[in-house]
Design a protein around this motif. Structure first.
Motif, PDB file in Angstrom:
ATOM      1  N   UNK A 227       0.826  -1.219   0.000  1.00  0.00           N
ATOM      2  CA  UNK A 227       0.000   0.000   0.000  1.00  0.00           C
ATOM      3  C   UNK A 227       0.859   1.267   0.000  1.00  0.00           C
ATOM      4  N   UNK A 228       0.820   2.030   1.072  1.00  0.00           N
ATOM      5  CA  UNK A 228       1.545   3.298   1.116  1.00  0.00           C
ATOM      6  C   UNK A 228       3.058   3.119   1.266  1.00  0.00           C
ATOM      7  N   UNK A 229       3.479   1.889   1.543  1.00  0.00           N
ATOM      8  CA  UNK A 229       4.911   1.643   1.742  1.00  0.00           C
ATOM      9  C   UNK A 229       5.589   1.156   0.468  1.00  0.00           C
ATOM     10  N   UNK A 230       4.897   1.169  -0.647  1.00  0.00           N
ATOM     11  CA  UNK A 230       5.445   0.594  -1.881  1.00  0.00           C
ATOM     12  C   UNK A 230       6.741   1.272  -2.291  1.00  0.00           C
ATOM     13  N   UNK A 231       6.729   2.578  -2.414  1.00  0.00           N
ATOM     14  CA  UNK A 231       7.922   3.280  -2.876  1.00  0.00           C
ATOM     15  C   UNK A 231       9.060   3.155  -1.869  1.00  0.00           C
ATOM     16  N   UNK A 232       8.704   3.199  -0.596  1.00  0.00           N
ATOM     17  CA  UNK A 232       9.728   3.045   0.445  1.00  0.00           C
ATOM     18  C   UNK A 232      10.364   1.657   0.369  1.00  0.00           C
ATOM     19  N   UNK A 233       9.540   0.634   0.154  1.00  0.00           N
ATOM     20  CA  UNK A 233      10.053  -0.734   0.070  1.00  0.00           C
ATOM     21  C   UNK A 233      10.931  -0.917  -1.168  1.00  0.00           C
TER      22      UNK A 233
END
Length: 272
Positions: A227-233
């Motif tokens: 979800x919102x952590x996609x780019x961070x991951x």
């Protein structure tokens, strides 16, 4: 399924245990539908997890049985934000009496690679090559006459480049012929067990491995948990790759097996 790609150039033989052992042959993992060697995603995922900073492991790869059964507050197994696919062969080196070493691939292998890049163009025709120039090619027990070969200068677009850049003799074979040559070109070593007086104790066995200088690739991406952590991951995963240009995958690390140079193919242009 379309994801980003990571390329693996084998620096040493790579052994990943197969599901069965036939006679005195300790085989390697193979695809059920092609019988071609591959590296299971679980093997690669475990290695990448071990290279991940401890504070980020559960976010990227999920928690473990130890987390659930140990002193942690976790009560259920959870999925991480990244997924890893199996690693497939793209180019495999074959000994050649006429040209030293020739890297072979096939339309099926190239089209599989292109699909994972979101491309639909057809692969070059069988017998396309970038080196023959009117001469026959000897590969193991096979002789390819010059009349059947199709010299082309366009094969570079099918060879993902890195600083290694040593795949300079590339040949595309029909799927069946390519599979046979790959089978014949696997790295095999005979092993025996020595007794107290340095005599052979029991029988011998053969051990298989994918040969060095093979080029493989694997897809990866983010899961629905991201979800919102996609780019961070994604950023954290790319940092792991950047920090570990050479990694060891599979068994027999103490014998120098399984070392590969890896690089991200996110910016790789594909025109197959």
């Amino acid at each position: 399924m379309i994801g980003n790609l990571v390329y693996l150039y084998l620096l040493s033989p790579l052994h990943t245990g197969g599901a069965t052992q036939e006679g005195n042959l300790l085989g390697i993992a193979r695809e059920s539908h092609t019988d071609l060697p591959y590296i299971p995603s679980s093997t690669i995922r475990g290695k990448l997890r071990s290279l991940t900073p401890e504070t980020e492991r559960n976010q990227l790869w999920g928690n473990t049985i130890d987390d659930v059964t140990g002193s942690s507050s976790d009560t259920n197994l959870t999925q991480g934000t990244l997924w890893i696919g199996d690693a497939s062969i793209l180019w495999l080196p074959v000994p050649s009496l006429s040209h030293g070493v020739v890297w072979v691939s096939s339309p099926m292998l190239l089209q599989r690679w292109a699909r994972l890049n979101g491309k639909s163009e057809k692969a070059p025709e069988p017998y396309s090559n970038n080196f023959a120039q009117g001469k026959p090619v000897y590969l193991k027990d096979a002789i390819l006459k010059s009349a059947s070969l199709k010299p082309t200068s366009d094969l570079k677009i099918c060879i993902p480049q890195s600083e290694i850049g040593s795949i300079d003799r590339a040949l595309i074979l029909p799927d069946q012929h390519c599979a046979t040559l790959i089978q014949m070109s696997l790295w095999r070593q005979v092993k025996v067990k020595l007794g107290e007086h340095k005599t052979v104790d029991g029988g011998f066995r053969y051990e298989e491995a994918i040969p060095p200088d093979t080029l493989m690739y694997l897809p990866w991406g983010v899961t629905s948990q991201a979800t919102k952590q996609a780019e961070e991951s994604k950023a954290k995963f790319n940092q792991i790759l950047a920090n570990n240009a050479v990694v060891q995958i599979g068994g027999q690390e103490s014998l120098g097996r399984g070392f590969v140079q890896q690089w991200s193919g996110i910016k790789q242009e594909v025109a197959v």
